[in-house]
Scaffold this motif. Structure first.
Motif, mmCIF file in Angstrom:
data_model
loop_
_atom_site.group_PDB
_atom_site.id
_atom_site.type_symbol
_atom_site.label_atom_id
_atom_site.label_comp_id
_atom_site.label_asym_id
_atom_site.label_seq_id
_atom_site.Cartn_x
_atom_site.Cartn_y
_atom_site.Cartn_z
ATOM 1 N N VAL A 206 3.694 -11.419 8.039
ATOM 2 C CA VAL A 206 4.552 -11.194 9.279
ATOM 3 C C VAL A 206 4.197 -10.284 10.308
ATOM 4 C CG1 VAL A 206 6.801 -11.575 10.253
ATOM 5 C CG2 VAL A 206 6.149 -12.632 7.930
ATOM 6 N N ARG A 207 3.602 -10.331 11.275
ATOM 7 C CA ARG A 207 3.259 -9.325 12.202
ATOM 8 C C ARG A 207 4.459 -8.749 12.892
ATOM 9 N NH1 ARG A 207 -1.104 -7.439 10.085
ATOM 10 N NH2 ARG A 207 -2.714 -9.175 9.752
ATOM 11 N N ASP A 208 4.739 -7.536 13.043
ATOM 12 C CA ASP A 208 5.821 -6.881 13.879
ATOM 13 C C ASP A 208 7.205 -7.275 13.238
ATOM 14 O OD1 ASP A 208 6.375 -4.959 15.691
ATOM 15 O OD2 ASP A 208 6.851 -6.595 17.071
ATOM 16 N N ALA A 209 7.286 -7.601 11.999
ATOM 17 C CA ALA A 209 8.297 -8.039 10.969
ATOM 18 C C ALA A 209 9.550 -7.001 11.575
ATOM 19 C CB ALA A 209 8.336 -7.990 9.860
ATOM 20 N N TYR A 210 9.344 -5.630 11.438
ATOM 21 C CA TYR A 210 10.320 -4.626 11.585
ATOM 22 C C TYR A 210 10.262 -4.113 12.947
ATOM 23 C CZ TYR A 210 10.255 -5.413 6.784
ATOM 24 O OH TYR A 210 10.256 -6.116 5.402
ATOM 25 N N ARG A 211 10.271 -4.967 14.119
ATOM 26 C CA ARG A 211 10.178 -4.322 15.359
ATOM 27 C C ARG A 211 11.520 -3.912 15.686
ATOM 28 N NH1 ARG A 211 10.527 -9.628 14.117
ATOM 29 N NH2 ARG A 211 12.054 -10.827 14.835
ATOM 30 N N MET A 212 12.639 -4.241 15.108
ATOM 31 C CA MET A 212 13.917 -3.421 15.305
ATOM 32 C C MET A 212 14.079 -2.021 15.114
ATOM 33 S SD MET A 212 13.849 -4.762 12.263
ATOM 34 C CE MET A 212 14.139 -6.498 12.353
ATOM 35 N N PHE A 213 13.127 -1.643 14.182
ATOM 36 C CA PHE A 213 13.070 0.014 14.135
ATOM 37 C C PHE A 213 12.451 0.713 15.046
ATOM 38 C CE2 PHE A 213 13.599 -1.928 9.779
ATOM 39 C CZ PHE A 213 14.504 -1.059 9.248
ATOM 40 N N ASP A 214 13.281 1.750 15.441
ATOM 41 C CA ASP A 214 12.428 2.779 16.580
ATOM 42 C C ASP A 214 11.533 3.530 16.214
ATOM 43 O OD1 ASP A 214 14.390 1.534 18.306
ATOM 44 O OD2 ASP A 214 16.194 3.014 17.816
ATOM 45 N N GLY A 215 11.692 4.072 14.837
ATOM 46 C CA GLY A 215 10.859 4.854 14.348
ATOM 47 C C GLY A 215 10.269 4.374 13.119
ATOM 48 N N ASP A 216 9.905 5.360 12.102
ATOM 49 C CA ASP A 216 9.122 4.954 10.827
ATOM 50 C C ASP A 216 10.230 4.083 9.823
ATOM 51 O OD1 ASP A 216 6.879 5.819 11.678
ATOM 52 O OD2 ASP A 216 7.468 7.957 10.686
ATOM 53 N N ILE A 217 9.528 3.038 9.157
ATOM 54 C CA ILE A 217 10.261 2.479 8.051
ATOM 55 C C ILE A 217 10.670 3.553 6.976
ATOM 56 C CG2 ILE A 217 10.729 0.652 6.409
ATOM 57 C CD1 ILE A 217 8.943 -0.870 8.608
ATOM 58 N N TYR A 218 9.611 4.306 6.405
ATOM 59 C CA TYR A 218 9.584 4.988 5.529
ATOM 60 C C TYR A 218 9.048 6.567 5.713
ATOM 61 C CZ TYR A 218 9.509 1.329 2.016
ATOM 62 O OH TYR A 218 9.857 0.041 1.331
ATOM 63 N N GLY A 219 9.809 7.530 5.298
ATOM 64 C CA GLY A 219 9.448 8.781 5.590
ATOM 65 C C GLY A 219 8.284 9.109 5.153
ATOM 66 N N VAL A 220 7.736 8.579 4.125
ATOM 67 C CA VAL A 220 6.126 8.692 3.477
ATOM 68 C C VAL A 220 5.704 7.593 3.152
ATOM 69 C CG1 VAL A 220 5.050 9.801 1.440
ATOM 70 C CG2 VAL A 220 7.039 11.145 2.570
ATOM 71 N N ARG A 221 4.396 7.389 3.337
ATOM 72 C CA ARG A 221 3.911 5.969 3.156
ATOM 73 C C ARG A 221 3.908 5.454 1.771
ATOM 74 N NH1 ARG A 221 -2.158 5.118 5.061
ATOM 75 N NH2 ARG A 221 -1.010 5.363 6.976
ATOM 76 N N PRO A 222 4.691 4.292 1.444
ATOM 77 C CA PRO A 222 4.796 3.959 -0.027
ATOM 78 C C PRO A 222 3.276 3.607 -0.672
ATOM 79 C CG PRO A 222 5.333 2.340 1.576
ATOM 80 C CD PRO A 222 5.042 3.621 2.335
ATOM 81 N N ARG A 223 3.334 3.901 -2.006
ATOM 82 C CA ARG A 223 2.147 3.702 -2.676
ATOM 83 C C ARG A 223 2.459 2.920 -4.065
ATOM 84 N NH1 ARG A 223 -1.312 4.138 0.895
ATOM 85 N NH2 ARG A 223 -3.036 4.552 -0.534
ATOM 86 N N SER A 224 1.848 2.140 -4.670
ATOM 87 C CA SER A 224 1.890 1.406 -5.914
ATOM 88 C C SER A 224 1.118 1.983 -7.121
ATOM 89 C CB SER A 224 1.661 -0.111 -5.636
ATOM 90 O OG SER A 224 0.222 -0.126 -5.683
ATOM 91 N N GLY A 225 0.122 2.873 -6.885
ATOM 92 C CA GLY A 225 -0.502 3.250 -7.718
ATOM 93 C C GLY A 225 -1.770 2.497 -8.144
ATOM 94 N N HIS A 226 -1.987 1.419 -7.671
ATOM 95 C CA HIS A 226 -3.186 0.711 -7.819
ATOM 96 C C HIS A 226 -4.065 0.693 -6.239
ATOM 97 C CE1 HIS A 226 -2.116 -1.732 -11.394
ATOM 98 N NE2 HIS A 226 -0.555 -1.448 -10.940
ATOM 99 N N ALA A 227 -5.013 0.961 -6.655
ATOM 100 C CA ALA A 227 -6.098 1.541 -5.659
ATOM 101 C C ALA A 227 -6.305 0.111 -4.573
ATOM 102 C CB ALA A 227 -7.372 2.052 -5.964
ATOM 103 N N GLN A 228 -6.714 -0.869 -5.283
ATOM 104 C CA GLN A 228 -7.113 -2.013 -4.617
ATOM 105 C C GLN A 228 -5.884 -2.622 -3.743
ATOM 106 O OE1 GLN A 228 -8.679 -5.128 -6.810
ATOM 107 N NE2 GLN A 228 -9.169 -6.350 -5.030
#
Length: 306
Positions: A206-228
């Motif tokens: 879904v493109r632009d799903a979080y269009r209602m947010f003025d700023g960032d969704i997360y303070g730090v980019r979330p990671r899973s620990g799985h490189a791929q």
């Protein structure tokens, strides 16, 4: 002893519609509203402020505009069940909720925004809350399959659900074509969310799903620990995009998940060599290292109807 029947947090006392309170693992409880629409305007505003504060702590970003818009658009009238996770002292440390829907003529739960504050994230509370929700809905119709639908741009959330339910029961999957039924469920869910024009039925993006947010969704980019998987989210899922995840749950699946949670809870309470506790991840817990601003396994980034 039975769980107390009132909230200890001063801001949540004497609500017009008191919640149902149940144990949620060791030392924690869930305060659940099964009819949030019955809350008075004053109580809705008090809960709104609680949710907004929890979201800021869970995601490390300001989500006040998002929550204000959702409340003004009828959040409490739309959501089927809303819950707060209460810490050992009775103060809220997390939240979650869901919408009871039918997509493609199938029973479905759309999981709303959820999260747990960082200090309490290591106990698998998001997973336990989601299992609590699933148990109520799946066991009410044990002979039928229930589909779980959610939006997320957190790779660990996506990986956690695949680990929880099994890769064949969760879509999209990079090595398997989308079943026709999953396409229909996802398509109807996207239309209900207002995401139809931005939804790709081939990838479930879904493109632009979080269009209602003025700023960032997360303070730090979330990671899973799985490189791929992290690479996929980095390059294919934009900062305001989301993956629409569809999972299939049955009563046997729920029994397996619950049994795994019980075993891991016991492992946490057992002393290891040197007297240090053993910490085992719950079945839906994100594999690998937890992201610093992630909301836990089933701790979804805001994904309810705006």
């Amino acid at each position: 002893m039975p769980a107390p029947t009132r909230l200890h947090c001063p801001d949540l006392r004497d609500l017009s519609a008191p919640p149902t309170i149940r144990p949620l693992g060791t030392d924690y409880r869930v305060a659940r509203w099964d009819s949030p629409a019955s809350l008075s305007p004053d109580c809705r505003e008090r809960l709104h402020l609680t949710l907004r504060g929890l979201a800021a702590r869970a995601f490390g970003a300001d989500h006040s505009g998002y929550w204000r818009a959702r409340v003004d658009a009828g959040f409490f009238d739309q959501i089927s069940t809303l819950a707060l996770i209460l810490g050992p002292d009775g103060v809220p440390v997390g939240w979650g909720g869901y919408h009871r829907r039918r997509f493609a003529s199938r029973r479905a739960l759309y999981l709303d925004a959820a999260g747990v504050v960082p200090a309490h994230r290591r106990f698998g509370l998001s997973t336990t809350l989601m299992t609590h929700f699933l148990a109520r809905e799946v066991l009410s119709h044990p002979l039928r399959r229930t589909y779980v639908v959610l939006r997320t741009r957190h790779p660990a959330v996506y990986a956690g659900w695949r680990k929880c339910l099994g890769t064949t029961r969760v879509h999209p999957h990079e090595h398997r074509p989308l079943p026709a039924l999953v396409r229909r469920i996802a398509g109807e869910a996207a239309e209900w969310l207002g995401d139809g024009p931005r939804f790709d039925p081939d990838t479930l993006l879904v493109r632009d799903a979080y269009r209602m947010f003025d700023g960032d969704i997360y303070g730090v980019r979330p990671r899973s620990g799985h490189a791929q998987l992290d690479d996929y989210f980095d390059h294919e899922v934009g900062p305001k995009d989301a993956v629409l995840v569809v999972g299939r749950v049955s009563a046997p699946d729920l029994a397996r998940i619950t049994a795994g949670q019980v075993l891991r809870a016991r492992a946490r309470s057992m002393p290891a060599v040197g007297g240090r506790p053993v910490r085992g991840a719950a079945p839906c817990e994100p594999p690998g290292r937890a992201a610093p601003t992630g909301a836990g396994a089933a701790g979804l980034i805001p994904g309810g109807r705006p």
